[in-house]
Design an enzyme around this catalytic site. Structure first.
Site, mmCIF file in Angstrom:
data_model
loop_
_atom_site.group_PDB
_atom_site.id
_atom_site.type_symbol
_atom_site.label_atom_id
_atom_site.label_comp_id
_atom_site.label_asym_id
_atom_site.label_seq_id
_atom_site.Cartn_x
_atom_site.Cartn_y
_atom_site.Cartn_z
ATOM 1 N N MET A 12 0.827 -1.203 0.000
ATOM 2 C CA MET A 12 0.000 0.000 0.000
ATOM 3 C C MET A 12 0.864 1.257 0.000
ATOM 4 O O MET A 12 1.656 1.486 0.919
ATOM 5 C CB MET A 12 -0.914 0.001 1.226
ATOM 6 C CG MET A 12 -1.925 -1.127 1.245
ATOM 7 S SD MET A 12 -2.920 -1.133 2.762
ATOM 8 C CE MET A 12 -1.714 -1.764 3.955
ATOM 9 N N GLN A 65 8.334 -3.717 -5.654
ATOM 10 C CA GLN A 65 7.269 -3.549 -6.645
ATOM 11 C C GLN A 65 7.537 -2.357 -7.561
ATOM 12 O O GLN A 65 7.691 -1.224 -7.105
ATOM 13 C CB GLN A 65 5.905 -3.368 -5.982
ATOM 14 C CG GLN A 65 4.768 -3.381 -7.013
ATOM 15 C CD GLN A 65 3.405 -3.118 -6.433
ATOM 16 O OE1 GLN A 65 3.116 -2.007 -6.014
ATOM 17 N NE2 GLN A 65 2.547 -4.142 -6.425
ATOM 18 N N CYS A 95 -2.881 -0.545 -9.503
ATOM 19 C CA CYS A 95 -3.079 0.769 -8.883
ATOM 20 C C CYS A 95 -4.190 1.535 -9.600
ATOM 21 O O CYS A 95 -4.154 1.693 -10.822
ATOM 22 C CB CYS A 95 -1.789 1.579 -8.919
ATOM 23 S SG CYS A 95 -1.978 3.246 -8.199
ATOM 24 N N HIS A 164 -6.480 -8.773 -6.581
ATOM 25 C CA HIS A 164 -7.419 -8.014 -5.749
ATOM 26 C C HIS A 164 -8.786 -8.142 -6.397
ATOM 27 O O HIS A 164 -8.965 -7.771 -7.554
ATOM 28 C CB HIS A 164 -6.990 -6.548 -5.676
ATOM 29 C CG HIS A 164 -7.837 -5.710 -4.767
ATOM 30 N ND1 HIS A 164 -7.418 -4.490 -4.307
ATOM 31 C CD2 HIS A 164 -9.065 -5.912 -4.233
ATOM 32 C CE1 HIS A 164 -8.366 -3.971 -3.523
ATOM 33 N NE2 HIS A 164 -9.375 -4.820 -3.477
ATOM 34 N N ASN A 195 -6.502 -11.392 -2.524
ATOM 35 C CA ASN A 195 -6.436 -10.085 -1.872
ATOM 36 C C ASN A 195 -7.821 -9.428 -1.932
ATOM 37 O O ASN A 195 -8.501 -9.510 -2.946
ATOM 38 C CB ASN A 195 -5.388 -9.224 -2.581
ATOM 39 C CG ASN A 195 -5.276 -7.808 -2.041
ATOM 40 O OD1 ASN A 195 -5.060 -6.877 -2.801
ATOM 41 N ND2 ASN A 195 -5.395 -7.628 -0.750
ATOM 42 N N GLY A 196 -8.207 -8.783 -0.837
ATOM 43 C CA GLY A 196 -9.470 -8.072 -0.808
ATOM 44 C C GLY A 196 -10.376 -8.545 0.309
ATOM 45 O O GLY A 196 -10.788 -9.706 0.334
ATOM 46 N N ASP A 197 -10.670 -7.653 1.266
ATOM 47 C CA ASP A 197 -11.596 -7.934 2.362
ATOM 48 C C ASP A 197 -11.140 -9.061 3.276
ATOM 49 O O ASP A 197 -11.955 -9.848 3.772
ATOM 50 C CB ASP A 197 -13.000 -8.252 1.824
ATOM 51 C CG ASP A 197 -13.642 -7.064 1.121
ATOM 52 O OD1 ASP A 197 -13.138 -5.943 1.291
ATOM 53 O OD2 ASP A 197 -14.640 -7.264 0.409
ATOM 54 N N GLY A 219 -4.367 -6.051 3.210
ATOM 55 C CA GLY A 219 -4.103 -4.642 2.938
ATOM 56 C C GLY A 219 -4.627 -3.754 4.041
ATOM 57 O O GLY A 219 -4.029 -3.632 5.112
#
Length: 322
Positions: A12, A65, A95, A164, A195-197, A219
């Site tokens: 992030m 990254q 992004c 994500h 990735n996500g939640d 994240g």
């Protein structure tokens, strides 16, 4: 590079600098990424990239990254920096920020699968360490093409793909669609990172059941909560969550974080950047609104220490993080 059954801190921007990464590592995070770094900025020797490229040996395994859209520059810069000791290099293809997307980088790359293949192939051939990519489910709801992009990346030499489960159009709103992650997993044989939640140990259990993904990237659930990695590992071992940190533990973590920030960035920048972290650490806690207001007036480490000690000491006895 083994991504299977690993807890991973998402890269992030503006959050996952070295001080925060070290705290997450101490709490059990398995794999860390840098904040995203512009390949063109490295190419033009922009001095602002130097702290972004920094890595502490304690952070390994650690991925750098990169973001960009020119296959030759991306490959050349990856080759230039791989000698810094990174465990792998990752390409940001997720992004959603307009200034990145409008330049044809980040999640904009998902609109051009052929270019994705060219970038991954050029970079994978240029370096001797693994190359990975991080993508979204698609650019928008009309173009959910993560399975196609991931398969192209695999065939072009990628060692793993992080997905994500939101589109670029969603930014960070709504719910992550884990079914897309499941489709990516079905389309690929390389490790797939979900990735996500992911905010609780149960979320990992549910994500694995629904997607069969290999690794788990956390994240926003880690902002102000480096303990999330400790909690998840404890849950797997004991079948229950450990005691939540009390207000004094939170205060001590914030002050340790601040000391690392000052050491790494200097007092002015470090303390100013700590303001947002204090807001995240204190969400749902005693008198947090007043604390967030007061911390914005803090300029030095001593002032921050005084404020946080006064806040913790004035709280009702045995206040626990909500």
């Amino acid at each position: 590079m083994d991504f299977r059954d690993k807890l991973i801190l998402a890269p992030m921007a503006g959050v996952c600098d070295q001080p925060f990464r070290l705290l997450c590592k101490e709490q059990g995070c398995d794999i860390l990424y840098s904040e995203m770094v512009s390949a063109k900025a490295i190419y033009y020797k922009n001095m602002n990239t130097k702290p972004l490229l920094a890595m502490d040996e304690r952070e390994k395994p650690f991925g750098l990254q990169l973001f960009g859209s020119d296959p030759e520059i991306m490959a050349e810069m990856a080759k230039r920096i791989e000698s810094n000791g990174y465990s792998f290099i990752d390409v940001n293809m997720g992004c959603p920020v307009p200034k990145v997307v409008n330049n044809g980088e980040g999640s904009a790359l998902m609109k051009d699968p052929v270019l994705v293949g060219r970038i991954v192939e050029a970079m994978a051939k240029a370096i001797s360490i693994p190359l990975t990519i991080k993508i979204r489910s698609g650019f928008d709801s009309e173009h959910i093409n993560a399975p196609e992009i991931a398969h192209i990346a695999q065939e072009s030499g990628a060692a793993a793909v992080a997905v994500h489960g939101r589109t670029r159009q969603q930014y960070y709103q709504g719910h992550a669609d884990w079914s897309v992650i499941a489709r990516v997993k079905e389309a690929c044989i390389i490790p797939i990172i979900g990735n996500g939640d992911i905010n609780t140990p149960q979320d990992i259990i549910d994500m694995r059941a629904q997607t069969n993904c290999d690794g788990f990237m956390i994240g926003r659930g880690a902002r102000g909560n480096p303990w999330i990695f400790r909690d998840m590992k404890y849950y797997y071992e004991h079948g229950e969550l450990p005691d939540k940190p009390d207000i004094y533990e939170v205060k001590d973590m914030m002050l340790r974080h601040a000391r690392l920030m000052v050491e790494f960035k200097g007092e002015y920048t470090g303390i100013h950047e700590m303001r947002k972290h204090v807001a995240w650490y204190s969400v749902g806690m005693y008198d947090s609104a007043k604390l967030r207001s007061n911390v914005n007036q803090v300029e030095t480490y001593e002032e921050l220490e005084e404020l946080l000690c006064r806040w913790a000491d004035s709280a009702p006895e045995k206040v626990i993080v909500s």
